[in-house]
Design a protein around this motif. Structure first.
Motif, short mmCIF file in Angstrom:
data_model
loop_
_atom_site.label_atom_id
_atom_site.label_comp_id
_atom_site.label_asym_id
_atom_site.label_seq_id
_atom_site.Cartn_x
_atom_site.Cartn_y
_atom_site.Cartn_z
N ARG A 116 0.83 -1.21 0.00
CA ARG A 116 0.00 0.00 0.00
C ARG A 116 0.86 1.26 0.00
NH1 ARG A 116 -4.43 -1.65 4.68
NH2 ARG A 116 -5.54 -3.26 3.50
N PHE A 117 2.03 1.19 0.66
CA PHE A 117 2.92 2.35 0.70
C PHE A 117 3.49 2.65 -0.68
CE2 PHE A 117 2.65 1.15 5.09
CZ PHE A 117 2.72 2.35 5.78
N LEU A 118 3.73 1.61 -1.46
CA LEU A 118 4.23 1.80 -2.82
C LEU A 118 3.19 2.52 -3.67
CD1 LEU A 118 6.77 1.22 -4.44
CD2 LEU A 118 5.75 -0.95 -5.15
N LEU A 119 1.93 2.18 -3.48
CA LEU A 119 0.85 2.86 -4.20
C LEU A 119 0.74 4.32 -3.77
CD1 LEU A 119 -1.90 0.06 -4.10
CD2 LEU A 119 -0.44 0.70 -6.03
N LEU A 120 0.89 4.58 -2.47
CA LEU A 120 0.84 5.96 -1.98
C LEU A 120 1.97 6.80 -2.57
CD1 LEU A 120 0.02 5.72 1.86
CD2 LEU A 120 -1.54 6.20 -0.02
N ALA A 121 3.14 6.18 -2.71
CA ALA A 121 4.31 6.90 -3.21
C ALA A 121 4.12 7.39 -4.64
CB ALA A 121 5.55 6.01 -3.12
N LYS A 122 3.21 6.77 -5.38
CA LYS A 122 2.99 7.14 -6.78
C LYS A 122 1.94 8.24 -6.93
CE LYS A 122 4.15 2.47 -8.36
NZ LYS A 122 3.64 1.22 -8.97
N ARG A 123 1.36 8.67 -5.81
CA ARG A 123 0.29 9.67 -5.87
C ARG A 123 0.81 11.05 -5.48
NH1 ARG A 123 -4.21 6.86 -2.31
NH2 ARG A 123 -4.83 9.03 -2.09
N ASP A 124 0.47 12.05 -6.26
CA ASP A 124 0.90 13.42 -5.98
C ASP A 124 -0.25 14.19 -5.34
OD1 ASP A 124 2.37 15.73 -5.89
OD2 ASP A 124 1.87 16.33 -7.94
N GLU A 125 -0.58 13.79 -4.11
CA GLU A 125 -1.68 14.42 -3.40
C GLU A 125 -1.52 14.16 -1.91
OE1 GLU A 125 -5.47 12.07 -3.80
OE2 GLU A 125 -4.30 11.07 -5.37
N ASP A 126 -2.40 14.74 -1.13
CA ASP A 126 -2.38 14.55 0.31
C ASP A 126 -2.74 13.09 0.64
OD1 ASP A 126 -3.00 14.47 3.08
OD2 ASP A 126 -3.44 16.60 3.07
N VAL A 127 -1.82 12.39 1.30
CA VAL A 127 -2.05 10.98 1.60
C VAL A 127 -2.01 10.70 3.10
CG1 VAL A 127 -1.13 10.21 -0.62
CG2 VAL A 127 0.42 10.42 1.35
N VAL A 128 -2.11 11.75 3.91
CA VAL A 128 -1.83 11.61 5.34
C VAL A 128 -2.74 10.60 6.02
CG1 VAL A 128 -3.24 13.63 5.98
CG2 VAL A 128 -1.42 12.83 7.50
N GLU A 129 -4.04 10.63 5.76
CA GLU A 129 -4.95 9.73 6.47
C GLU A 129 -4.66 8.27 6.14
OE1 GLU A 129 -9.10 10.62 7.04
OE2 GLU A 129 -8.79 12.69 6.40
N GLU A 130 -4.42 7.99 4.86
CA GLU A 130 -4.11 6.62 4.47
C GLU A 130 -2.75 6.19 5.01
OE1 GLU A 130 -5.16 8.33 0.78
OE2 GLU A 130 -5.81 6.37 0.03
N SER A 171 2.28 15.16 4.66
CA SER A 171 1.07 15.43 3.89
C SER A 171 1.18 14.90 2.46
CB SER A 171 0.79 16.94 3.85
OG SER A 171 1.88 17.62 3.28
N LYS A 172 2.39 14.78 1.98
CA LYS A 172 2.60 14.30 0.61
C LYS A 172 3.17 12.89 0.63
CE LYS A 172 1.20 18.14 -1.29
NZ LYS A 172 -0.05 18.18 -2.05
N SER A 173 3.43 12.36 -0.56
CA SER A 173 3.83 10.96 -0.68
C SER A 173 5.33 10.74 -0.49
CB SER A 173 3.42 10.45 -2.07
OG SER A 173 3.99 11.26 -3.08
N GLU A 174 6.09 11.80 -0.20
CA GLU A 174 7.55 11.69 -0.15
C GLU A 174 8.05 10.66 0.86
OE1 GLU A 174 9.37 15.16 2.11
OE2 GLU A 174 7.42 15.99 1.60
N ARG A 175 7.39 10.57 2.01
CA ARG A 175 7.84 9.65 3.05
C ARG A 175 7.38 8.22 2.76
NH1 ARG A 175 11.58 7.70 6.26
NH2 ARG A 175 10.66 6.34 7.82
N ALA A 176 6.33 8.06 1.95
CA ALA A 176 5.75 6.73 1.72
C ALA A 176 6.75 5.78 1.07
CB ALA A 176 4.48 6.85 0.88
#
Length: 222
Positions: A116-130, A171-176
């Motif tokens: 799931r973290f790999l999928l988050l890393a590909k998104r350029d949006e706020d992903v904090v809740e997920e 807030s962004k996907s950088e840490r994912a």
């Protein structure tokens, strides 16, 4: 699920709502939480709101100041240092103890959750809740497998504060993507069935997160 939630006391439901809003940044550091206004917005009396605020004070989310009332407690760098020091040591211990009980299916579940973290890393949006949810789910696999009830209880209490820290600064996907790669190392350590490696990799991962959060706080002037 709704039936289960309905069994919660009203005080806890209100505390959950306010806590979630603090984590999401709806209420900012130092912002006053005005009891009558909260009660009006929620359509309830002030008594359960007052009880919920006391609970949140005990959890460290707010402080109640004489003649001012409840305000969102500012999270300082010292607070973060102390919390991460505790987290690194206790989750490292949980990982060491989990080695005795972890199965191949448990490791597959960790791999599934990590994708799931790999999928988050590909998104350029706020992903904090997920991000927060997936992170709790991943870590809970080995925490629960420690079979240490007291350790689990302490870490569950700390988890709420960590959601607030990360909610403020991720807030962004950088840490994912970094989390994904670090989780892979943790999974490999569990596959080796070596308690020293498992403890070391979990502590290493948490210390990396600790450093990331500190850098973000310093860059934001905290």
């Amino acid at each position: 699920m709704e039936d289960i939630l309905e069994t919660k006391p009203l005080r806890e439901k209100i505390a959950d709502r306010i806590r979630a809003d603090i984590i999401k940044g709806v209420y900012k550091d130092g912002e006053r939480l005005i009891e009558p206004k909260l009660a009006e917005n929620l359509g309830i009396s002030r008594t359960p709101v007052r009880e919920a605020l006391r609970q949140l004070e005990n959890e460290g989310f707010i402080e109640i100041i004489p003649r001012k009332g409840a305000v969102v407690k500012r999270m300082t760098l010292d607070d973060v240092d102390n919390l991460y020091m505790i987290k690194a040591n206790l989750e490292g211990l949980a990982a060491r103890q989990a080695i005795k009980y972890i199965s191949d299916n448990d490791i597959k579940e960790m791999e599934r959750l990590n994708e799931r973290f790999l999928l988050l890393a590909k998104r350029d949006e706020d992903v904090v809740e997920e991000y927060l949810k997936y992170n709790v789910d991943f870590h809970n696999v080995f925490i629960q497998l420690s079979k240490n009830d007291k350790l689990i209880e302490i870490l569950e209490g700390l988890s709420k504060n960590f959601q607030r820290i990360k909610g403020m600064l991720i807030s962004k996907s950088e840490r994912a993507l970094k989390a994904y790669n670090e989780h892979l190392e943790i999974i490999k350590a569990f596959q080796s069935r070596d308690p020293n490696k498992a403890e070391m990799k979990v502590r290493w991962h948490i210390e990396n997160s600790w450093q990331y959060i500190k850098e973000r706080m310093l860059s934001d002037g905290n």
